[in-house]
Motif scaffolding. Sequence first.
Motif, PDB file in Angstrom:
ATOM      1  N   LYS A 278       0.925  -0.962  -0.102  1.00  0.00           N
ATOM      2  CA  LYS A 278       0.203   0.296  -0.005  1.00  0.00           C
ATOM      3  C   LYS A 278       0.750   1.170   0.552  1.00  0.00           C
ATOM      4  O   LYS A 278       1.262   1.313   0.715  1.00  0.00           O
ATOM      5  CB  LYS A 278      -0.571  -0.014   1.146  1.00  0.00           C
ATOM      6  CG  LYS A 278      -1.935  -1.039   1.527  1.00  0.00           C
ATOM      7  CD  LYS A 278      -2.865  -0.893   0.400  1.00  0.00           C
ATOM      8  CE  LYS A 278      -3.650  -2.096   0.778  1.00  0.00           C
ATOM      9  NZ  LYS A 278      -4.986  -2.261   0.101  1.00  0.00           N
TER      10      LYS A 278
ATOM     11  N   ASN B  85      -6.321   8.150  -0.735  1.00  0.00           N
ATOM     12  CA  ASN B  85      -7.086   8.748  -0.678  1.00  0.00           C
ATOM     13  C   ASN B  85      -7.995   9.934   0.316  1.00  0.00           C
ATOM     14  O   ASN B  85      -8.390   9.313   1.422  1.00  0.00           O
ATOM     15  CB  ASN B  85      -8.685   8.204  -1.649  1.00  0.00           C
ATOM     16  CG  ASN B  85      -9.265   9.490  -1.948  1.00  0.00           C
ATOM     17  OD1 ASN B  85      -9.358  10.087  -1.424  1.00  0.00           O
ATOM     18  ND2 ASN B  85     -11.012   8.641  -2.114  1.00  0.00           N
TER      19      ASN B  85
ATOM     20  N   GLY C  49     -11.521  -0.225   8.809  1.00  0.00           N
ATOM     21  CA  GLY C  49     -11.820   0.302   7.504  1.00  0.00           C
ATOM     22  C   GLY C  49     -11.479   1.267   7.225  1.00  0.00           C
ATOM     23  O   GLY C  49     -11.622   1.695   5.923  1.00  0.00           O
TER      24      GLY C  49
ATOM     25  N   GLY D  98      -8.563   3.063   6.998  1.00  0.00           N
ATOM     26  CA  GLY D  98      -7.638   3.629   6.142  1.00  0.00           C
ATOM     27  C   GLY D  98      -5.959   2.874   7.106  1.00  0.00           C
ATOM     28  O   GLY D  98      -5.052   3.587   6.864  1.00  0.00           O
ATOM     29  N   LYS D  99      -5.956   2.694   8.200  1.00  0.00           N
ATOM     30  CA  LYS D  99      -5.173   2.340   9.354  1.00  0.00           C
ATOM     31  C   LYS D  99      -3.419   1.769   9.311  1.00  0.00           C
ATOM     32  O   LYS D  99      -2.744   2.596   9.037  1.00  0.00           O
ATOM     33  CB  LYS D  99      -5.306   1.797  10.974  1.00  0.00           C
ATOM     34  CG  LYS D  99      -6.472   2.828  11.064  1.00  0.00           C
ATOM     35  CD  LYS D  99      -7.338   2.004  13.176  1.00  0.00           C
ATOM     36  CE  LYS D  99      -7.432   1.281  12.837  1.00  0.00           C
ATOM     37  NZ  LYS D  99      -8.754   0.629  12.198  1.00  0.00           N
ATOM     38  N   THR D 100      -4.617   0.725   8.617  1.00  0.00           N
ATOM     39  CA  THR D 100      -3.654  -0.376   7.952  1.00  0.00           C
ATOM     40  C   THR D 100      -2.525  -0.328   7.003  1.00  0.00           C
ATOM     41  O   THR D 100      -1.577  -0.257   6.576  1.00  0.00           O
ATOM     42  CB  THR D 100      -4.263  -1.534   8.089  1.00  0.00           C
ATOM     43  OG1 THR D 100      -4.054  -2.258   8.736  1.00  0.00           O
ATOM     44  CG2 THR D 100      -2.720  -2.587   7.203  1.00  0.00           C
ATOM     45  N   HIS D 101      -3.545   0.350   5.939  1.00  0.00           N
ATOM     46  CA  HIS D 101      -2.885   1.028   5.037  1.00  0.00           C
ATOM     47  C   HIS D 101      -1.770   2.012   4.858  1.00  0.00           C
ATOM     48  O   HIS D 101      -0.969   1.750   4.712  1.00  0.00           O
ATOM     49  CB  HIS D 101      -4.412   1.434   3.872  1.00  0.00           C
ATOM     50  CG  HIS D 101      -3.932   2.540   2.722  1.00  0.00           C
ATOM     51  ND1 HIS D 101      -4.524   1.927   1.461  1.00  0.00           N
ATOM     52  CD2 HIS D 101      -2.274   3.627   1.816  1.00  0.00           C
ATOM     53  CE1 HIS D 101      -4.318   2.684   0.555  1.00  0.00           C
ATOM     54  NE2 HIS D 101      -2.879   3.091   1.154  1.00  0.00           N
TER      55      HIS D 101
HETATM   56  P1  ADP Z   1      -8.340  -0.325   8.786  1.00  0.00           P
HETATM   57  O1  ADP Z   1      -6.495  -1.173   8.909  1.00  0.00           O
HETATM   58  O2  ADP Z   1      -8.294   0.757   9.731  1.00  0.00           O
HETATM   59  O3  ADP Z   1      -9.488  -1.379   9.510  1.00  0.00           O
HETATM   60  P2  ADP Z   1      -7.537  -0.753   6.017  1.00  0.00           P
HETATM   61  O4  ADP Z   1      -6.321   0.056   5.834  1.00  0.00           O
HETATM   62  O5  ADP Z   1      -7.267  -2.350   6.629  1.00  0.00           O
HETATM   63  O6  ADP Z   1      -8.221  -0.206   7.201  1.00  0.00           O
HETATM   64  O7  ADP Z   1      -8.096   0.140   4.785  1.00  0.00           O
HETATM   65  C1  ADP Z   1      -9.319  -0.967   4.257  1.00  0.00           C
HETATM   66  C2  ADP Z   1      -8.922  -1.078   3.024  1.00  0.00           C
HETATM   67  O8  ADP Z   1      -9.112  -0.049   2.482  1.00  0.00           O
HETATM   68  C3  ADP Z   1      -8.076  -0.969   2.221  1.00  0.00           C
HETATM   69  O9  ADP Z   1      -7.798  -2.016   0.912  1.00  0.00           O
HETATM   70  C4  ADP Z   1      -7.067   0.026   2.048  1.00  0.00           C
HETATM   71  O10 ADP Z   1      -6.724  -0.390   0.837  1.00  0.00           O
HETATM   72  C5  ADP Z   1      -8.494   0.695   1.968  1.00  0.00           C
HETATM   73  N1  ADP Z   1      -8.503   2.150   2.290  1.00  0.00           N
HETATM   74  C6  ADP Z   1      -8.446   2.626   3.377  1.00  0.00           C
HETATM   75  N2  ADP Z   1      -8.863   4.575   3.299  1.00  0.00           N
HETATM   76  C7  ADP Z   1      -8.667   4.439   2.639  1.00  0.00           C
HETATM   77  C8  ADP Z   1      -8.346   5.537   1.881  1.00  0.00           C
HETATM   78  N3  ADP Z   1      -8.213   6.599   2.421  1.00  0.00           N
HETATM   79  N4  ADP Z   1      -7.516   5.688   0.852  1.00  0.00           N
HETATM   80  C9  ADP Z   1      -7.608   4.505  -0.665  1.00  0.00           C
HETATM   81  N5  ADP Z   1      -7.859   2.893  -0.024  1.00  0.00           N
HETATM   82  C10 ADP Z   1      -8.490   3.294   1.468  1.00  0.00           C
END
Ligand code: ADP
Length: 261
Positions: A74, A80, A114, A116-119
């Motif tokens: 990522k 975004n 969901g 984007g924390k892990t992202h």
């Molecule tokens: P979290 O870790 O907060 O639960 P993730 O980072 O796993 O969330 O995000 C879930 C999915 O949505 C991933 O595939 C991530 O790449 C995508 N995603 C989340 N936020 C964004 C963002 N702002 N822009 C682009 N992709 C995002």
Amino acid sequence: MGATTDTAATLDYLARALKTPTIARVWDQLASLAREEGWSHEEYLAAVLQRQVADREANGTALRVAGAHFPAVKTLEDFNVDHQPALRRDVLAHLATTTWIPKAENVILLGPPGVGKTHLAIALGIKACHAGYPVAFDTATGWAARLQGAHQAGRLEHELRRLKRYRLLIVDEVGYLPFDADTANLFFQLIAARYEQGSILITSNMPFGRWGEIFADDIVAAAMIDRLVHHAEVLQLAGDSYRTRARRELLQTPPTSGGNQ
Ligand code: ADP
Ligand code: MG
């Protein structure tokens, strides 16, 4: 006119002795180019060394990215920010520079599932790899298992020292599964060992006020948070899950003519 066989053999030998395979590969073709274009000796030497350094840096980055064990690739460029209107752009831009890593500062990303924390954790980790810092990624559960294993083998001290060679540790998903008191204590030792020594990036779905529930004990949690946030950027992410939003948008029937918005 190219190099004599003798010179060619010497150059190949020297490049091998120096462990600079790129030089072995490029000296000849760059020499032809240098002759064609009338480079000075200094320009030629710089061009050869520069190719070697570029290859070495690219290889180093690739090795660091592989060694970090990211669960996916990522990037910040793919993130975004419009989906996170409250996210401080200046802070994110600062974090992207990686200058916090040599200062052993931490990053905490908080927010619901969901968002984007892990992202962001992976994206910042990849930036760190590019900047030359060794990184290790795992979930909180994964780190807990490693620390328990080391502890049971009587090697916790050794493991904590070994982990110092990673300039950035990423601990993803703190809070999804609570820890028992012994594991919480191992986590505390990890954070205490890295305090002002090496960076940690933590993601959590739980606000700090509820970390007592994760770490079985309010006092241990408070001591941990105290050390983590002393030199840290805390970013709060918010909003709906990007996963369900993307799915909703996909399922939505496109409005026919002049739909009211
Ligand atoms: P979290 O870790 O907060 O639960 P993730 O980072 O796993 O969330 O995000 C879930 C999915 O949505 C991933 O595939 C991530 O790449 C995508 N995603 C989340 N936020 C964004 C963002 N702002 N822009 C682009 N992709 C995002
Ligand atoms: Mg996540």
